[in-house]
Design a protein around this motif. Structure first.
Motif, short mmCIF file in Angstrom:
data_model
loop_
_atom_site.label_atom_id
_atom_site.label_comp_id
_atom_site.label_asym_id
_atom_site.label_seq_id
_atom_site.Cartn_x
_atom_site.Cartn_y
_atom_site.Cartn_z
N GLU A 197 -10.97 5.03 9.49
CA GLU A 197 -9.86 4.54 10.30
C GLU A 197 -9.13 3.38 9.60
N ALA A 198 -9.92 2.48 8.99
CA ALA A 198 -9.31 1.39 8.24
C ALA A 198 -8.49 1.93 7.08
N HIS A 199 -9.02 2.91 6.43
CA HIS A 199 -8.27 3.53 5.32
C HIS A 199 -6.99 4.19 5.83
N ARG A 200 -7.09 4.86 6.98
CA ARG A 200 -5.90 5.51 7.56
C ARG A 200 -4.85 4.48 7.95
N VAL A 201 -5.31 3.35 8.57
CA VAL A 201 -4.37 2.29 8.96
C VAL A 201 -3.73 1.67 7.73
N ALA A 202 -4.56 1.40 6.72
CA ALA A 202 -4.01 0.83 5.48
C ALA A 202 -3.00 1.77 4.85
N ARG A 203 -3.33 3.04 4.84
CA ARG A 203 -2.41 4.03 4.27
C ARG A 203 -1.11 4.08 5.07
N PHE A 204 -1.24 3.99 6.42
CA PHE A 204 -0.04 4.01 7.27
C PHE A 204 0.87 2.82 6.95
N TRP A 205 0.25 1.60 6.90
CA TRP A 205 1.06 0.41 6.64
C TRP A 205 1.65 0.42 5.24
N MET A 206 0.89 0.93 4.30
CA MET A 206 1.44 1.01 2.94
C MET A 206 2.62 1.97 2.91
N TYR A 207 2.47 3.13 3.54
CA TYR A 207 3.59 4.08 3.60
C TYR A 207 4.76 3.49 4.36
N PHE A 208 4.44 2.81 5.51
CA PHE A 208 5.50 2.27 6.34
C PHE A 208 6.28 1.16 5.62
N LEU A 209 5.52 0.21 5.06
CA LEU A 209 6.18 -0.89 4.36
C LEU A 209 6.84 -0.42 3.07
N SER A 210 6.24 0.54 2.40
CA SER A 210 6.87 1.10 1.22
C SER A 210 8.19 1.79 1.59
N GLY A 211 8.16 2.46 2.75
CA GLY A 211 9.39 3.09 3.22
C GLY A 211 10.47 2.06 3.52
N ILE A 212 10.05 0.94 4.18
CA ILE A 212 11.03 -0.12 4.46
C ILE A 212 11.56 -0.72 3.17
N ALA A 213 10.62 -0.98 2.22
CA ALA A 213 11.06 -1.53 0.93
C ALA A 213 12.01 -0.58 0.23
N LEU A 214 11.69 0.73 0.31
CA LEU A 214 12.58 1.73 -0.29
C LEU A 214 13.93 1.74 0.41
#
Length: 674
Positions: A197-214
């Motif tokens: 679950e922690a890995h999934r949350v981390a992956r979500f935030w990384m994708y989410f913030l990466s998307g915002i940064a993009l």
């Protein structure tokens, strides 16, 4: 065409402000994107560390716990099995082997249990271990008793005790071990799920913030592209357009003129180039300020654009200079028709702020192909023609002719020579005497500048004085000549002509310069000439620029002890009210009134009035331009005491004037001065 809609005092202020906002916005976008990238990286590293720790816990701790519980379960089962086998074997040797294994398994069980206790345990796990410990405490004595009975050959008793108590007690221990094993397995599964679950949350935030940064990066990139394109357009516009009026500048003018010439060559038509300069524009700038000057320039640009045809070009070269290119003209008359429209449009009154202004123009015209075959020649020749128009009296136009270039080149050479004339000592003073008709002696001399040109000889002020004014050299030349005039007059005083005055003319630029008083004081001090023998001559137009300040400056001159004369009196702007305020000493009657004095009664009346005015105000009067005996005689009859003119002498060098100072002018001029 673009109009001057921005503030006149700062035509580019709005554009510069917007550019600064864009720069700040882009910088903010880049900073936000950088922080997002750093934030995403930090979150990713943090989550990666947590995931690694969770996985380490799952792999290391929980797997070890499971292995230890498995070991405990297996060793407990083997001990139960060994105990059962001991009840069935009669061979002492095999029995000893089984006892040894029983005790080894016991040691393994204890070791596994101790290692398990050292690992992090949940409350449930620790509770089960505590219960297990209690069960072992209950079962272990029974097992020991069974072993002792069997070892003592009380086999049947040992078997009975094992079947009745030891094995059931061991089974209860096994039950608790099974429950402990299940609990450890459950905790391990839960820890694995949490890590996932922690890995999934981390992956979500990384994708989410990466998307915002993009997304921010795309927005910033789009803004950069948009602003770059806009900046390129703005830069191109600034390079090719005048920032104040929006008209084409010199660069774009040359490009359009080249196109017009190429088209005219194909079609066999004419191209007219009109070089326009506003007359007296500098006075507007100096008097009303640059903001009003900019407003006037904008209005001129709009008027020119309004009267020009669509195919024509209106450009501003800078300052108050404009160019109109008339394309595809069928004849010179068509070009001149446009010129007249330009003159009429520019001559109409302007409304600048709360003031109404009038501003005429001087226009020079060159025509392709008659006056030049290329852009540079046409612009140069139109500029030359414009200067001739301005020199001919302003508010007029002038067609170019070939002789103008020679005159322009001669003027340019003269300007170059003039630049070095002062340091080469080429400026000299000639002196024209003023005769006191009462005493018959020279009472004063007027110092007049001449330029002793190496090639052209002695030049009168008319050929170079305006250039000195334009270049600002008049200040340095004026100081040098003032000192020279004072020194020469001091020498005449030393030679015995102790009552001789010297009159020195000042230009408007000299009079209004801040160093006026100090320059005159220094000249008097260096020369040793007493101040009362120096007379400063000023024209009426100089006074009228700023009457209050002019009065203050004249009073400062009077405080030095210097006399002040009004030159060319009667032809300028002075009124009797103004004259009353000016603390002057001398009125010099202009030669215009003297010229026809014996034959024109109007002139005689005007001269008589000026002489009466001078007498009433207790001023001296000097009649200029006296050229014959009749004029002199009539002036004597009207009461004029001092005269100056060619009848007495032309301006001469200082060494020639000494002889004139010694003359008795009663004898020279005869009865006219009697």
């Amino acid at each position: 065409m673009p109009e001057c809609t921005e503030p006149i005092s700062s035509p580019c202020g709005g554009r510069f402000k917007r550019a600064e906002i864009w720069k700040l916005a882009l910088l903010a976008g880049f900073v936000i994107q950088l922080f997002l990238i750093l934030f995403v990286t930090a979150i990713g590293l943090q989550q990666l560390r947590m995931t690694t720790e969770n996985l380490k816990t799952v792999v290391d701790v929980h797997m070890r716990k499971q292995n230890l519980t498995k070991t405990m379960v297996l060793t407990a089962r083997e001990r139960t099995l060994i105990m059962f086998m001991l009840t069935k074997i009669d061979d002492p040797f095999e029995r000893d082997q089984l006892l040894l294994r029983f005790r080894e398994k016991g040691s393994e069980f204890v070791a596994a249990r101790l290692q398990l206790l050292e690992l992090p345990l949940s409350a449930r796990e620790r509770h089960l271990i505590d219960l297990h410990k209690e069960r072992i405490a209950f079962a272990q004595p029974i097992q020991e008793e069974v072993i002792e009975l069997i070892s003592a050959d009380f086999t049947q008793d040992g078997v009975d005790l094992a079947l009745r108590q030891a094995i059931p007690a061991q089974n209860s221990v096994m039950v608790l071990l099974s429950r402990l094993d299940e609990e450890v397995h459950r905790v391990a599964i839960a820890a694995s799920e949490r890590a996932y679950e922690a890995h999934r949350v981390a992956r979500f935030w990384m994708y989410f913030l990466s998307g915002i940064a993009l997304l921010v990066g795309l927005v910033v990139a789009a803004a950069v592209l948009f602003y770059s394109a806009r900046f390129s357009r703005e830069r191109e516009r600034l390079v090719t357009k005048d920032t104040l009026t929006g008209l084409p500048n010199r660069m774009l003018l040359r490009d359009r003129l080249e196109q017009a010439l190429a088209r005219a060559r194909r079609r066999g038509t004419l191209v007219g180039v009109m070089f326009i300069d506003l007359d007296r524009f500098k006075r507007v700038n100096d008097t009303l300020g640059h903001a009003s000057g900019d407003e006037l320039i904008c209005e001129v640009g709009q008027r020119l654009r309004a009267i020009a045809r669509d195919e024509d070009t209106v450009a501003r070269l800078g300052g108050d200079e404009f160019v109109v290119v008339a394309n595809d003209a069928r004849g010179v008359g068509q070009i001149l028709h446009i010129v007249e429209k330009v003159r009429a449009a520019l001559a109409a009154p302007y409304r600048v702020g709360e003031r109404e202004l009038f501003c005429c123009s001087s226009i020079g015209i060159s025509v392709f192909p008659n006056d030049g075959a290329d852009c540079s020649s046409l612009l140069k020749n139109a500029d030359t023609a414009m200067y001739h128009a301005k020199g001919s009296g302003r508010d007029r136009f002038q067609l170019y002719d070939a002789g103008m270039n020679a005159m322009a080149e001669e003027r340019l050479q003269l300007e170059t020579d003039l630049h070095y004339a002062l340091e080469r000592g080429e400026f000299v003073l000639h002196y024209q005497p003023q005769i006191d008709l009462t005493s018959g002696r020279v009472c004063a001399v007027e110092a007049l500048v001449r330029w002793n040109h190496p090639q052209k000889g002695v030049l009168a002020p008319a050929s170079f004085l305006e250039m000195l004014e334009e270049t600002g050299q008049i200040l340095d030349v004026g100081r040098a000549l003032l000192l020279a005039a004072c020194q020469q007059t001091a020498q005449w005083h030393a030679a015995g002509f102790k009552d001789l005055d010297v009159a020195v003319n000042l230009s408007g630029k000299e009079f209004w310069h801040g160093s006026l008083i100090s320059s005159i004081s220094e000249a008097l001090k260096l020369s040793g000439l007493p101040a009362q023998f120096l007379q400063i001559e000023l024209t009426e137009s100089i006074f009228m620029k700023d009457i209050d300040n002019a009065v203050a400056r004249i009073q400062a001159l009077k405080a030095l002890g210097v006399a002040v004369a009004v030159d060319d009196f009667g032809t300028g702007y002075s009124s009797l009210a103004h004259l009353k305020r000016f603390p002057v000493n001398v009125l010099k009657i202009d030669r215009y009134f003297i010229n026809e004095l014996p034959t024109a009664s109007v002139n005689e009346a005007l001269v008589a009035s000026i002489l009466a005015l001078s007498d009433g105000l207790h001023l001296d009067a000097v009649a200029e331009g006296v050229e014959n005996i009749e004029q002199l005689a009539r002036l004597r009859q009207l009461g004029c005491r001092i005269v100056q003119g060619y009848l007495v002498s032309k301006p001469v060098a200082a060494e020639q004037l000494t002889a004139l100072l010694r003359r008795d002018w009663h004898e020279v001029l005869g009865g006219a001065v009697a």
